[in-house]
Design an enzyme around this catalytic site. Structure first.
Site, short mmCIF file in Angstrom:
data_model
loop_
_atom_site.label_atom_id
_atom_site.label_comp_id
_atom_site.label_asym_id
_atom_site.label_seq_id
_atom_site.Cartn_x
_atom_site.Cartn_y
_atom_site.Cartn_z
N CYS A 115 -48.45 58.26 -21.57
CA CYS A 115 -49.19 59.07 -22.69
C CYS A 115 -48.71 60.60 -22.80
O CYS A 115 -48.85 61.17 -24.09
CB CYS A 115 -50.55 58.67 -22.35
SG CYS A 115 -51.14 59.57 -20.84
N ASN B 61 -13.96 63.11 -17.82
CA ASN B 61 -13.66 63.10 -16.46
C ASN B 61 -12.35 63.69 -16.23
O ASN B 61 -11.87 63.82 -14.92
CB ASN B 61 -13.22 61.30 -16.45
CG ASN B 61 -14.21 60.43 -16.67
OD1 ASN B 61 -14.16 59.40 -17.01
ND2 ASN B 61 -15.49 60.81 -16.12
N ARG C 213 -11.22 66.58 -13.51
CA ARG C 213 -11.27 66.41 -12.00
C ARG C 213 -10.53 64.83 -11.70
O ARG C 213 -9.96 64.92 -10.58
CB ARG C 213 -12.47 66.54 -11.36
CG ARG C 213 -13.55 65.41 -11.90
CD ARG C 213 -15.07 65.74 -11.56
NE ARG C 213 -15.88 64.68 -12.01
CZ ARG C 213 -16.39 64.41 -13.36
NH1 ARG C 213 -15.86 65.27 -14.23
NH2 ARG C 213 -16.88 63.66 -13.47
N GLY D 64 -14.59 60.54 -9.76
CA GLY D 64 -14.21 61.82 -9.00
C GLY D 64 -13.59 61.66 -7.48
O GLY D 64 -12.78 62.34 -7.20
N GLY E 148 -15.46 52.28 -6.51
CA GLY E 148 -15.77 53.52 -7.38
C GLY E 148 -14.05 54.17 -7.33
O GLY E 148 -13.56 54.34 -6.50
N CYS F 246 -32.82 53.23 5.27
CA CYS F 246 -33.69 53.36 6.36
C CYS F 246 -34.65 54.39 6.06
O CYS F 246 -35.87 54.42 6.57
CB CYS F 246 -32.85 53.85 7.54
SG CYS F 246 -32.40 52.42 8.64
N ASP G 123 -14.25 49.21 -10.02
CA ASP G 123 -15.10 50.23 -10.74
C ASP G 123 -15.23 49.31 -12.18
O ASP G 123 -14.41 48.69 -12.71
CB ASP G 123 -14.37 51.38 -10.99
CG ASP G 123 -15.30 52.49 -11.49
OD1 ASP G 123 -15.95 52.32 -12.21
OD2 ASP G 123 -15.24 53.56 -10.81
#
Lengths: 627, 537
Positions: free
Chosen positions: A175, A58, A61, A29, A26, A163, A50
């Site tokens: 619905c 974006n 930051r 930020g 990634g 976990c 990424d």
């Protein structure tokens, strides 16, 4: 490595830092901040992946990106910007999804350490499994508004990302969306479905027309409505799909408006049972839309509530523009809804508000709807800076083989009652029953074997809830019947078949194998006729847990507090999230509670009231639950 | 706020993710802020980066130093090529690239020169952020800014320790964004128009649909009246009484022809809200304190808008408000048909508007009496103030002078922390103070020259003992900490700077926007333990 670093780190650690290969997943930020911190801490062999490109929103930051980079690959630009200042670092950038099969266990084994800077649960689940399979330590992190968290995952020593069960991403009953919306979010979800029906990927779960199978309707009432429908107009057209119908009518605004907001509503009104205790919807007429504005018209377009007339105009204009955009995609092209696309957003704002008006639901501003529809999590430079720094501190401890000193850290919005802005706690031991990291992963799935198809099992349960990427599934019946194969085309003919047609009944066991994740899971099927809240299935750890869950549900019902903290989360946003509650945060509230935060952390858990409010999308929801 | 930025980007898009935290007005405050940074150290540039990205108006860097190799190693905004050139200039240039809508400026001069020769220079800043200043200049700057009413944020990274100190004589917070608030519904002293609305509705004659779509607020009010009628006009106060009221409401649910209660969500909501909605209307104690504050009681021609507004609200409470603050004017979402919900909404909104106009009249009167411009406080500001009147806060930090003078230092608090086994974050505060004493004496920090570490340890110990003695504290500090401090050798590690850069910038944003409560007044971060402490020194 700087002199300062040298004086503060032991020789061995310095050696580790400057020689080890690490992976950053990634480049958003947190990722931008992290790359900078790593380079300046002395790491010199970094890979970053990424799949995203840079967006204007974006820039407040993600400091490695500038205006001129908008539209370019995040990982590439992040690499180039980092190198500009630190030419001695080696960075390899991949513009790709980490879930792509190219990045298998051997890829992960190359690294001494993996650091997640992700924004969505699917990728987090996947990287968690890859790191377990490759036995590489993982630093997990997330931010949402002022809140953040960092934790360390090490196979066999600590809890893994999966976990503890996470609040599932609640969806609204079909619905409610199609027949009886009662909150603004219902209309927003409907409007997004409408966008996909008209311009996007066809998903039968996102039907926007009235639902004659509403459980509230007696069989008779449903049939009656159906009869009326068949004798009336256009039944066949509708079944043909909204898309085909719209194309045939050239996306004519008046025709589409009249169908959705007049004819369909009239049809809904014919299902009288629905309106015995509800305010019936009021159909609108394209040629006679009110220009009364619900609040003062002096404010900015983003902030005020639009009149029906304005909604109608915007709706019509957007249809025109989107039709052109769609045509530009060529045959079989489709549009993907994007909250940052002006027209796509305007379309949803107008359609949602028209529907809200019809059902007597309060209308929302464009600003609020953007947040509701886009599941926007507020994101600021400061929080990401803090979290990225905490990640490096944990990474240093890992490289120093000090797993016992590693912590899971929460960043609070403000100092808690013990005057702590940070809450650091010891890492918990793995959950011996975890269906991901235990020695023999087991899970029970509750569903109706006579309603669930093989395709649904694969897409929604195995790939959706259970986070697999390319599963192979066989029935554990002594014959090894393969019902799903990851090899393309091998089991396609099974897609539409029901589980029951393969002899799957209550207590049947399925052996699932995801080769990419090096993950084997045994599933026990628990057959039930019907699940609560129109759910199609439920994943539970084991039968004991199932029992507990069922009891809890019935208890809840007795109390009548259906304080349903719903989240509408459908996609996630930025940096947020380990917070898996990305959902939580943002506009899309969620259940926060199950996480066992210690008492002193409770002050940042949101109240139910607050969450509810955030559903409406007003106010900043800095709710958090992380991980 | 202009819709388009200088750089040609739509502001709503560029700043979307932060507007959702502090709003357009917070953003406007940010965009008109002038920030001064003293010393473009790694910590300093990290803080500025986090202020430039969200869009402050302008920044000015004061730094007399030239870029050195050491700086390049820990500062992202200084490159190798810049070694030997002005640190202020280089940092300004590179930081300016982060956001075209922020203007940057620099002054190559030492802060102490400026303090001595051009003290007024600092008066125009919204906030001054100081890094790596020696104790003497810091105390001078602290005093100067204190008198100028300019907030000072002192930031420091020393090895694995981070430190932030906020110094401001007074800071007013209108939007404190409390974590949880009661709705301002006034069921104990209902708004007249609300009573009229409720009285006009007869639930017993309603059809099923209307009955189940009567807003819970009205349902609750109706049954509250019944309860009061049978209890001498008193409101239910204790748990038992509230339970009785809930029972009364439950019994009001419509029953079908078989006598089974219908599903009426509005009644469920009414029951659920009994406890919170009956929270008595009162002026919170924090706000009462402000009403008694001399700054509120003794207004002068110099008084700031915050205090004039506080006084106007105080006077409102004592007169038109009959003991209560202006009505907030918002109601929560609830099950209802839109017609009655909108009516209900207007009842509260209209009352809030009326209260605002009463307060406005008082504000104008006060401004006139004080000889201030009657237009100096806008309608919008008065509205925001009234809406937040229950959450007003005033922060008054202790001065640096008081902290550094052993006579007035908060010795008791330090002593408690040093005795506390858990208190080692504060140990580092005493050690930071000690290394400053050390520096004053030897003109270098302990451990800076590797060959002198051993003797530095002894000297640092002596400095610490002297400090504790000045404070008349008998606490001791483990040798391990002193060794660790010497090992740091005053090094500034990038990761610690990045951390403090995030925390300090967030505090600066709080100060600039006047939203959220800033830390009062000292923050210590211990990266080895990932722990932090705030304390009032």
């Amino acid at each position: 490595m700087s002199a300062a670093m040298k004086s503060s780190l032991s020789n061995k650690l310095q050696q580790n830092v400057s020689s080890c290969k690490i992976l950053v997943v990634g480049a958003g930020g947190i990722g931008c901040e992290l790359l900078k911190n790593l380079a300046l801490t002395g790491f010199s062999d970094i890979e970053v992946i990424d799949l995203d490109t840079i967006d204007v929103s974006n820039l407040n930051r993600q400091f490695l990106f500038r205006k001129e980079h908008v539209g370019k690959s995040k990982s590439q630009v992040a690499k180039e910007s980092t190198l500009k200042f630190n030419p001695d670092v080696n960075i390899v950038a991949y513009h790709d999804s980490v879930m792509n099969p190219d990045y298998g266990v051997n890829f992960f084994k190359k690294f001494k350490l993996v650091m997640n800077a992700l924004d969505n649960r699917a990728a987090r689940n996947h990287v968690n499994r890859m790191c377990l399979a490759a036995d590489v330590p993982l630093v997990e992190s997330g931010t949402a508004g002022y809140l953040g968290q960092v934790t360390v995952i090490k196979k066999g020593l600590t809890e893994c990302y999966e976990c503890r069960p996470k609040a599932t991403q609640k969806t609204f009953p079909g619905c409610t969306i199609r027949n009886t919306p009662s909150e603004p979010i219902h209309c927003v979800v409907w409007a997004k479905h409408l966008f996909n029906q008209l311009f996007g990927e066809d998903d039968p779960d996102q039907d926007v027309s009235p639902d004659t199978e509403d459980p509230e309707l007696t069989a008779e009432a449903g049939e009656k409505a159906l009869e009326k429908e068949t004798e009336g107009n256009g039944k066949d057209l509708e079944r043909k799909s909204t898309r085909v119908w719209a194309v045939e009518n050239g996306y004519n605004p008046e025709k589409i408006f009249s169908k959705l907001f007049r004819d369909d509503i009239k049809y809904l009104l014919s299902m009288e049972a629905l309106w015995k205790t509800r305010r019936p919807p009021e159909p609108l007429d394209w040629s006679n839309l009110s220009d009364a504005t619900p609040s003062s018209a002096t404010q900015m377009r983003d902030q005020r509530i639009w009149s029906m007339k304005e909604c109608g105009e915007v709706f019509g204009n957007c249809l025109g523009k989107l039709k052109v955009d769609l045509a530009a995609q060529g045959e079989d092209g489709m549009l993907v809804w994007d909250k940052d696309d002006e027209t796509a957003l305007d379309f949803v704002v107008s359609a949602a508000n028209i529907r809200a008006n019809i059902f007597g639901i309060s209308q929302k501003s464009r600003f609020d709807i953007k947040s509701m529809a886009g599941n926007i999590i507020p994101a600021i430079a400061t929080t990401n800076a803090i979290i990225a720094a905490l990640i490096v501190m944990e990474a240093l401890k890992i490289l120093n083989d000090q797993f016992d000193k590693c912590t899971t850290v929460y960043l609070n919005r403000k100092p808690n009652f013990r005057k702590k802005l940070l809450d650091a706690g010891r890492l918990d031991k793995p959950n011996p029953k975890c269906y991901v990291c235990s020695a023999k992963p087991e899970v029970t799935v509750v569903l109706n074997t006579q309603k669930i198809t093989i395709k649904f099992l694969e897409e929604k349960i195995l790939k959706g809830d259970l986070g697999m990427v390319a599963p192979d599934v066989e029935i554990d019946n002594g014959m090894g019947t393969i019902i799903i194969s990851s090899e393309e085309g091998e089991t396609e003919e099974n897609n539409e078949k029901l589980l029951s047609s393969f002899g799957i009944i209550n207590g049947s066991r399925l052996k699932c194998d995801d080769f990419l994740q090096n993950y084997n899971l045994n599933i026990t099927i628990a057959h039930v006729e019907k699940l609560e809240d129109e759910k199609d299935f439920m994943v539970v750890g084991d039968m004991a847990e199932l029992q507990a869950k069922l009891e809890e549900n019935s208890k809840k019902k007795e109390e009548g507090t259906g304080a349903a903290l719903e989240k509408s989360k459908e996609e996630e946003e930025d940096d947020l999230e380990i917070i898996d509650d990305t959902e939580a945060m943002e506009t899309a509230p969620t259940d926060t509670s199950p996480k066992k935060r210690k008492a002193d952390e409770l002050d940042c858990t949101p109240t139910a009231k607050k969450q509810k409010k955030s559903i409406g999308g007003d106010g900043d929801a800095d709710v958090v639950e992380i991980l | 706020m202009a819709a388009v930025t200088k750089s040609g980007l739509d502001k709503n898009n560029k700043y979307d993710r932060q507007l959702r935290l502090w709003g357009d007005h917070g953003q406007s405050a940010l965009e008109s802020a002038r920030v001064c940074l003293i010393n473009a150290t790694a910590t300093g540039t990290e803080i500025l980066k986090n202020l430039i990205l969200p869009g402050i108006g302008s920044f000015t860097i004061i730094d007399e130093h030239k870029v050195q190799g050491e700086d390049v190693g820990n500062n992202f905004f200084l490159s190798k090529e810049s070694i030997g050139s002005s640190r202020a200039r280089t940092a300004t240039e590179l930081l300016s690239e982060l956001n075209e809508d922020v203007s940057g400026d620099f002054i190559e001069e030492s802060p102490s020169n400026l303090i001595e020769n051009n003290p007024d220079f600092f008066a125009s800043f919204t906030i001054v952020i100081a890094t790596n200043m020696d104790e003497k200049s810091l105390l001078q700057l602290g005093e100067l800014l204190w008198n100028l009413h300019v907030p000072l944020l002192i930031c420091r990274c020393y090895g694995f320790i981070g430190y932030i100190r906020l110094v401001v004589k007074e800071h007013n917070v209108i939007e404190s964004h409390p974590d949880s608030t009661h709705e301002d519904l006034r069921l104990d002293r209902p708004i007249p128009a609300f009573v009229t609305l409720c009285d006009s509705l007869d639930m017993s004659s309603m059809n099923k649909k209307d009955h189940s779509h009567t807003p819970w607020l009205i349902v609750l009010y109706k049954y509250l009246q019944q309860w009061k009628d049978s209890h001498g006009g008193e409101l239910p106060k204790i748990y038992k009484e509230k339970s009785q009221l809930k029972e009364l409401i439950r019994n009001g649910v419509l029953k079908n022809k078989d006598g089974v209660p219908e599903d009426e969500e509005n009644f469920d909501e009414a029951v659920r809200n009994v406890n919170t909605a009956l929270h008595p209307t009162s002026v919170p104690s924090d706000v009462q304190k402000l009403f008694k504050d001399p700054a509120c009681l003794n207004l002068t021609s110099e008084s700031r808008p915050f205090w004039i507004l506080t006084r106007a609200v105080k006077d409102f409470v004592e007169h038109e408000g009959k003991g209560a603050l202006p009505v907030r004017g918002t109601i929560p979402d609830m099950t209802s048909d839109s017609e009655r919900y909108i009516k209900l909404q207007s009842v509260y909104r209209d009352q809030a508007a009326k209260d605002v106009s009463d307060v406005t009249r008082r504000v104008h009167k006060l401004l006139q009496e004080l000889g201030q411009n009657p237009c100096s406080i806008s309608e919008k500001d008065i509205k925001t103030f009234c809406r937040n009147s229950a959450f007003l806060r005033v922060i008054r930090c202790r001065s640096l002078k008081d902290e550094y003078n052993p006579e007035t230092a908060n010795v008791t608090l330090i002593g408690q922390h040093l005795e506390d086994e858990d208190g080692d974050d504060v140990v580092f505060y005493t050690l930071l103070r000690s290394v400053d004493k050390f520096y004053e004496k030897y003109n270098h920090y302990p451990g800076y020259y590797t060959q002198q570490v051993e003797s530095d340890i002894t000297e640092l110990k002596a400095c610490l003992s002297k400090l504790l003695q000045d404070w008349s504290l008998s606490s001791t500090v483990k040798d391990d900490y002193i060794h660790e401090m010497c090992r740091y050798g005053a090094s500034e590690l990038h990761t610690i700077s990045a951390y403090i850069g995030g925390v300090a910038a967030q505090e600066a944003i709080k100060m600039i926007t006047g939203q959220f409560l800033p830390i009062n007044n000292t923050y210590i971060y211990n990266a080895m333990k990932q722990s932090s402490t705030t304390l009032d020194l």
